[in-house]
Design a protein around this motif. Structure first.
Motif, PDB file in Angstrom:
ATOM      1  N   SER A  28       0.868  -1.182   0.000  1.00 35.64           N
ATOM      2  CA  SER A  28       0.000   0.000   0.000  1.00 35.64           C
ATOM      3  C   SER A  28       0.900   1.226   0.000  1.00 35.64           C
ATOM      4  CB  SER A  28      -0.940   0.005   1.215  1.00 35.64           C
ATOM      5  OG  SER A  28      -0.201   0.083   2.417  1.00 35.64           O
ATOM      6  N   LYS A  29       0.329   2.348  -0.400  1.00 37.08           N
ATOM      7  CA  LYS A  29       1.101   3.585  -0.457  1.00 37.08           C
ATOM      8  C   LYS A  29       1.377   4.155   0.920  1.00 37.08           C
ATOM      9  CE  LYS A  29      -0.702   4.800  -5.022  1.00 37.08           C
ATOM     10  NZ  LYS A  29      -1.406   5.817  -5.845  1.00 37.08           N
ATOM     11  N   GLU A  30       0.662   3.712   1.964  1.00 37.88           N
ATOM     12  CA  GLU A  30       0.900   4.200   3.318  1.00 37.88           C
ATOM     13  C   GLU A  30       2.140   3.582   3.949  1.00 37.88           C
ATOM     14  OE1 GLU A  30      -1.886   3.144   2.157  1.00 37.88           O
ATOM     15  OE2 GLU A  30      -3.235   4.893   2.221  1.00 37.88           O
ATOM     16  N   VAL A  31       2.758   2.606   3.302  1.00 38.70           N
ATOM     17  CA  VAL A  31       3.907   1.900   3.875  1.00 38.70           C
ATOM     18  C   VAL A  31       5.184   2.650   3.535  1.00 38.70           C
ATOM     19  CG1 VAL A  31       5.260  -0.226   3.767  1.00 38.70           C
ATOM     20  CG2 VAL A  31       2.761  -0.333   3.845  1.00 38.70           C
ATOM     21  N   ASP A  32       6.054   2.798   4.529  1.00 39.63           N
ATOM     22  CA  ASP A  32       7.378   3.384   4.351  1.00 39.63           C
ATOM     23  C   ASP A  32       8.398   2.241   4.381  1.00 39.63           C
ATOM     24  OD1 ASP A  32       9.700   4.809   4.272  1.00 39.63           O
ATOM     25  OD2 ASP A  32       9.237   6.105   5.978  1.00 39.63           O
ATOM     26  N   VAL A  33       8.959   1.909   3.215  1.00 38.66           N
ATOM     27  CA  VAL A  33       9.843   0.749   3.101  1.00 38.66           C
ATOM     28  C   VAL A  33      11.150   0.992   3.849  1.00 38.66           C
ATOM     29  CG1 VAL A  33      11.073  -0.751   1.495  1.00 38.66           C
ATOM     30  CG2 VAL A  33       8.809   0.103   0.912  1.00 38.66           C
ATOM     31  N   GLY A  34      11.719   2.180   3.728  1.00 38.74           N
ATOM     32  CA  GLY A  34      12.973   2.471   4.418  1.00 38.74           C
ATOM     33  C   GLY A  34      12.841   2.370   5.935  1.00 38.74           C
ATOM     34  N   ARG A  35      11.742   2.881   6.468  1.00 34.85           N
ATOM     35  CA  ARG A  35      11.538   2.779   7.913  1.00 34.85           C
ATOM     36  C   ARG A  35      11.294   1.337   8.323  1.00 34.85           C
ATOM     37  NH1 ARG A  35       6.910   3.670  11.116  1.00 34.85           N
ATOM     38  NH2 ARG A  35       5.744   4.315   9.258  1.00 34.85           N
ATOM     39  N   ALA A  36      10.647   0.556   7.447  1.00 37.23           N
ATOM     40  CA  ALA A  36      10.422  -0.854   7.766  1.00 37.23           C
ATOM     41  C   ALA A  36      11.734  -1.618   7.878  1.00 37.23           C
ATOM     42  CB  ALA A  36       9.524  -1.486   6.699  1.00 37.23           C
ATOM     43  N   VAL A  37      12.690  -1.340   7.001  1.00 40.00           N
ATOM     44  CA  VAL A  37      13.998  -2.001   7.077  1.00 40.00           C
ATOM     45  C   VAL A  37      14.734  -1.590   8.347  1.00 40.00           C
ATOM     46  CG1 VAL A  37      16.236  -2.247   5.941  1.00 40.00           C
ATOM     47  CG2 VAL A  37      14.136  -2.213   4.570  1.00 40.00           C
ATOM     48  N   SER A  38      14.631  -0.331   8.712  1.00 40.76           N
ATOM     49  CA  SER A  38      15.289   0.127   9.944  1.00 40.76           C
ATOM     50  C   SER A  38      14.685  -0.525  11.176  1.00 40.76           C
ATOM     51  CB  SER A  38      15.180   1.649  10.045  1.00 40.76           C
ATOM     52  OG  SER A  38      15.798   2.267   8.929  1.00 40.76           O
ATOM     53  N   GLU A  39      13.370  -0.702  11.197  1.00 34.90           N
ATOM     54  CA  GLU A  39      12.728  -1.346  12.336  1.00 34.90           C
ATOM     55  C   GLU A  39      13.096  -2.822  12.437  1.00 34.90           C
ATOM     56  OE1 GLU A  39       8.666   1.443  12.478  1.00 34.90           O
ATOM     57  OE2 GLU A  39       8.671  -0.517  11.490  1.00 34.90           O
ATOM     58  N   ILE A  40      13.263  -3.493  11.300  1.00 30.08           N
ATOM     59  CA  ILE A  40      13.674  -4.901  11.339  1.00 30.08           C
ATOM     60  C   ILE A  40      15.088  -5.027  11.906  1.00 30.08           C
ATOM     61  CG2 ILE A  40      14.202  -6.915   9.917  1.00 30.08           C
ATOM     62  CD1 ILE A  40      11.964  -6.049   8.038  1.00 30.08           C
ATOM     63  N   ASN A  41      16.000  -4.160  11.468  1.00 26.79           N
ATOM     64  CA  ASN A  41      17.378  -4.218  11.963  1.00 26.79           C
ATOM     65  C   ASN A  41      17.482  -3.767  13.418  1.00 26.79           C
ATOM     66  OD1 ASN A  41      18.555  -5.124   9.507  1.00 26.79           O
ATOM     67  ND2 ASN A  41      18.401  -3.035   8.691  1.00 26.79           N
ATOM     68  N   ALA A  42      16.562  -2.916  13.842  1.00 25.70           N
ATOM     69  CA  ALA A  42      16.593  -2.481  15.235  1.00 25.70           C
ATOM     70  C   ALA A  42      16.250  -3.610  16.198  1.00 25.70           C
ATOM     71  CB  ALA A  42      15.621  -1.312  15.439  1.00 25.70           C
ATOM     72  N   GLY A  43      15.686  -4.699  15.691  1.00 30.30           N
ATOM     73  CA  GLY A  43      15.388  -5.832  16.553  1.00 30.30           C
ATOM     74  C   GLY A  43      16.628  -6.473  17.136  1.00 30.30           C
ATOM     75  N   VAL A  44      17.775  -6.357  16.438  1.00 26.94           N
ATOM     76  CA  VAL A  44      19.051  -6.895  16.948  1.00 26.94           C
ATOM     77  C   VAL A  44      20.074  -5.784  17.096  1.00 26.94           C
ATOM     78  CG1 VAL A  44      18.734  -9.249  16.090  1.00 26.94           C
ATOM     79  CG2 VAL A  44      19.639  -7.490  14.565  1.00 26.94           C
ATOM     80  N   ASP A  45      19.598  -4.555  17.200  1.00 25.87           N
ATOM     81  CA  ASP A  45      20.449  -3.388  17.456  1.00 25.87           C
ATOM     82  C   ASP A  45      21.528  -3.226  16.393  1.00 25.87           C
ATOM     83  OD1 ASP A  45      18.982  -2.967  19.757  1.00 25.87           O
ATOM     84  OD2 ASP A  45      20.322  -4.232  20.961  1.00 25.87           O
TER      85      ASP A  45
END
Length: 805
Positions: free
Chosen positions: A118-135
């Motif tokens: 969907s257009k409401e999704v921010d792909v760059g922020r999604a990648v950052s949130e996934i990587n933030a799971g393991v700091d």
């Protein structure tokens, strides 16, 4: 005497034997409820002969129907166990080899495609949130990818963000090991997202995962689980039983998601992993003395099969090129003894051999040798070609000898329909059936009278006596103005739209009164049966395209395909190796275009042009049909082609002749044929159509590649229909099929048929406006509302395709 009993857990005291020791008492236990001996199945000794063979010592083979060598027949149990062990070891080594390329600090990264739904999704922020799971702090690469090192699991991960554009999402997902679909918690999966999921699933996808973004911002905690279940149900239409959806707002879910990415084994895409491919990390143009071309170096890590420098490579958007050399890049510098000085490892180059594939797409032209016999003038044809024969010549050579026994009053013309002596009775009338082509049971229901298939009739007759037509009735020609008025009135009542008319009156055409049918339809011929009649290919030589004989011919497809696949497994540079591929003679005009994202190695002969056949199925959601030779965009593996296919009926026929279709209607399946590069194997294909309003492509159907065959004859059928003008028993006067006497004489060899299953032939022409007498079989008169038709066929040739970016 009652039997001796023991009490559970007791001393077993009894008045009859009170001195028995405790050690003699059996321990109490419950009967096992899972162990049950069933009655054995006795069918292997159900007959007397089987019992005799068993008594003789015969050993029953477990793998019936499989051929075994003499060594396998006497194979012992130990040898069979050893073979099973070797198979397990081979499978284990293959799995380890697939995983080894990802191990180590310099191992190949796992490609993770991140696709927004969907257009409401921010792909760059999604990648950052996934990587933030393991700091982990990701690093953005030059070409838009994000590379991270996960030390916790010892893996390198390369995130490849995609957009909602269909073409971009396809190009990214075909290079991915894992595809992550990002959903918005506030929006359902809409029509555009459904189309995107259908395209990615049809192209081929490996591991698919779903994540939800901004869940806590839009939903309270008590409604989160219900919302995740709804989104999982919507995603299950394309990927059955998807894994638990991870919430990107939850750090624990992101850590588990990254763990699954790093540790899970990838399924792979079959058509992609059957070849060598590489994600391009860097592109360097080398200086060249040529004015319009130069060599280009593409660097990356080899994936899939081993890369052979003798094979050509396909660069999407650029085309196909030869390899100049392949340079192996060492993973890390080596140390020398105790002086702690480092020295780069010597680069190893792999150069092509003398057997390198060339870029020729067509076979070289050959000089045609003509003999004296072929240069002689061919005799002038007197009529249409019907089943490899020209009937009704000027002389009587086409008429067989008159049978000795015929009914009284039989004319010479009627006697030609008798092949043998029929009857010695003077009272017998002509009561023989016309020969009906026998059709297989499974296709008999789909054949129509225009295809040469007629229902069996017990009362069918081939002809009637000449005196059946009343002599007192004379045919009188109307003037030209009256004929034109009647024809226009007749055709005006049948006017409809072109596509709708194709459904109700397929292949039916109408001739103009001023056009000569024998000239307009000079390329057409007649067939008694579309399935069994022989097709004379020599008659097609004058109309054959010049490049058709230069296409790739594959007599034994299975053997050639197996040989090409085995070549990809032997030699070359193994997968997981970082290399630099130098391409030879790349046009300088591509330097300003988009940089290549991937490289695919071609199997042998995959650059040559051949007749490509696709088993195409249109979506039932389309509102209008697709016309033959209309431009479509086809995604076949790593290639994207613009084609103008011709559609034909599928299946296998004894004569390899198939009828073409003018339209392919929604929900139907046909074989789409065009000239394009060969692609080995059965590969899923996507078919698109350009949308002129939005300047995008829309998915209209899916397809699968079939073995290419240039000997598959595709015929265009036309139907000329006439209207019964006068009916007298089985003798009918037909008009509006032809418009001059010469056309009737030219096409009089063709069989006639009606929609109701009656069959007949042209008896003689009447007048000068194309009227003629015809006789039909069966009892009773021909219905005045039943149109009379004749079928004509000509061969159609596929068109060349072109590459699109």
């Amino acid at each position: 005497m009652l039997p001796f009993r023991f009490k559970a857990g007791g001393s077993g005291n009894n008045n009859n034997n009170g001195n028995m020791s405790i050690s003699a008492q059996p321990a109490h236990h419950h009967r096992s409820t899972t162990k049950q001996d069933h009655k054995p199945f006795k069918s292997k000794h159900a007959t007397k002969s089987a019992i005799k063979d068993a008594n003789k010592g015969k050993v029953e083979r477990e793998d019936r129907g499989k051929r075994r060598t003499p060594y396998q027949q006497v194979m012992s149990k130990l040898v069979r166990k050893n073979q099973a062990k070797q198979a397990r070891i081979h499978h284990k080594l293959k799995r380890e080899q697939d995983v080894d390329i990802f191990k180590g600090a310099d191992g190949a990264p796992k490609h993770v495609a991140v696709v927004p739904l969907s257009k409401e999704v921010d792909v760059g922020r999604a990648v950052s949130e996934i990587n933030a799971g393991v700091d982990i702090e990701p690093s953005l690469q030059e070409h838009g990818t994000i590379k991270v090192r996960v030390d916790r699991y010892g893996r390198n991960v390369l995130f490849m963000p995609a957009t909602t554009d269909m073409v971009n999402a396809m190009d990214v997902c075909k290079l991915a090991d894992v595809v992550i679909f990002v959903l918005s918690a506030a929006v359902d999966i809409e029509d555009e997202a459904h189309a995107l999921l259908k395209v990615i699933e049809g192209q081929g996808v490996t591991n698919a995962l779903f994540v939800v973004q901004d869940a806590k911002a839009h939903l309270p905690d008590n409604k989160l689980s219900k919302r995740l279940a709804e989104l999982k149900t919507q995603a299950g239409h394309y990927f059955p039983d998807p894994d638990k959806m991870a919430v990107l707002d939850n750090k624990n879910d992101c850590a588990l998601l990254l763990r699954k990415i790093c540790t899970s084994s990838t399924k792979g895409i079959r058509w992609r992993d059957a070849r060598s491919w590489m994600l391009v990390e860097e592109t360097n143009w080398l200086p060249s003395t040529q004015a319009d071309a130069s060599n280009v170096v593409l660097s990356g890590i080899i994936r899939g099969k081993s890369l052979n420098p003798d094979r050509l490579v396909h660069v999407p958007g650029w085309g196909e090129y030869q390899i100049e050399r392949i340079t192996h890049i060492p993973s890390k510098p080596l140390k020398r003894k105790a002086d702690e000085m480092t020295m780069d490892e010597d680069r190893k180059d792999a150069v092509p051999t003398t057997e390198q594939d060339d870029l020729a797409e067509l076979a070289p032209e050959q000089a045609e040798m003509t003999d004296a016999a072929s240069t002689l003038a061919r005799p002038e044809q007197k009529g249409v070609l019907l089943d490899d024969h020209h009937y009704f010549s000027d002389d009587n050579s086409h008429i067989p000898d008159r049978p000795a026994k015929l009914p009284v009053g039989t004319s010479d013309y009627q006697a030609a329909w008798y092949l043998e002596d029929v009857s010695d009775s003077e009272d017998d009338l002509m009561d023989e059936d016309l020969p009906i082509e026998e059709q297989p049971n499974h296709d008999a229901a789909s054949l129509n009278p225009e295809d040469g298939a007629f229902p069996a009739r017990d009362d069918a007759m081939t002809d009637v006596p000449a005196t059946e037509y009343p002599e007192s009735e004379m045919h009188v020609d109307a003037d030209d103005a009256e004929e034109a008025r009647q024809l226009a009135e007749f055709r005006e009542s049948r006017k409809k739209k072109e596509a709708e008319e194709d459904l109700e009156f397929p292949d039916e055409i109408e001739l103009h009164p001023d056009v000569l049918a024998r000239e307009r339809l000079a390329k057409y011929r007649g067939l008694k049966s579309l399935r069994t009649s022989e097709w004379n290919t020599e008659e097609d030589r004058p109309y054959e395209p010049s490049e058709y004989t230069r296409l790739l011919q594959i007599p034994d497809y299975k053997k050639s395909y197996s040989s090409a696949v085995k070549e990809s497994l032997a030699g070359g540079i193994p997968p997981g190796t970082r290399v630099e591929i130098e391409l030879r003679t790349v046009p300088l005009t591509l330097q300003a275009s988009t940089q290549p994202s991937s490289v695919f190695s071609l199997l042998r002969h995959e650059h040559k042009q051949t007749v490509v056949n696709l088993n195409l199925t249109l979506d039932s959601d389309l509102t209008e049909p697709i016309k033959a030779k209309e431009e479509l965009i086809v995604q076949i593996g790593h290639r994207r082609l613009a084609v103008n296919p011709i559609f034909s009926a599928g299946g296998v026929t004894p004569n390899n002749v198939h009828k073409s279709d003018r339209f392919l209607h929604p929900g139907r399946t046909a074989v789409a044929t065009f000239i394009g590069p060969l692609t080995w194997g059965s590969i899923p294909c996507l078919v698109f159509k350009q949308n002129p309003e939005t300047q995008t492509i829309d998915l209209i159907g899916t397809a699968t590649t079939l073995p290419p065959s240039s000997s598959r004859i595709i015929t265009k059928r036309i139907i000329l229909t006439g209207h019964p003008y006068k009916i007298h028993k089985k003798l009918v006067t037909i008009r509006y099929m032809f418009f001059n006497r010469e056309d009737v004489e030219w096409f009089k060899a063709l069989p006639l048929w009606t929609k109701r299953g009656r069959q007949g032939f042209i008896k003689e022409p009447l007048g000068t406006h194309g009227y003629f007498k015809a006789t039909f079989d069966g009892a009773g008169k021909v219905n005045g509302m039943d149109a009379v038709g004749v079928s004509l066929y000509k061969r159609v040739w596929p068109r060349m395709s072109r590459r699109v970016n």
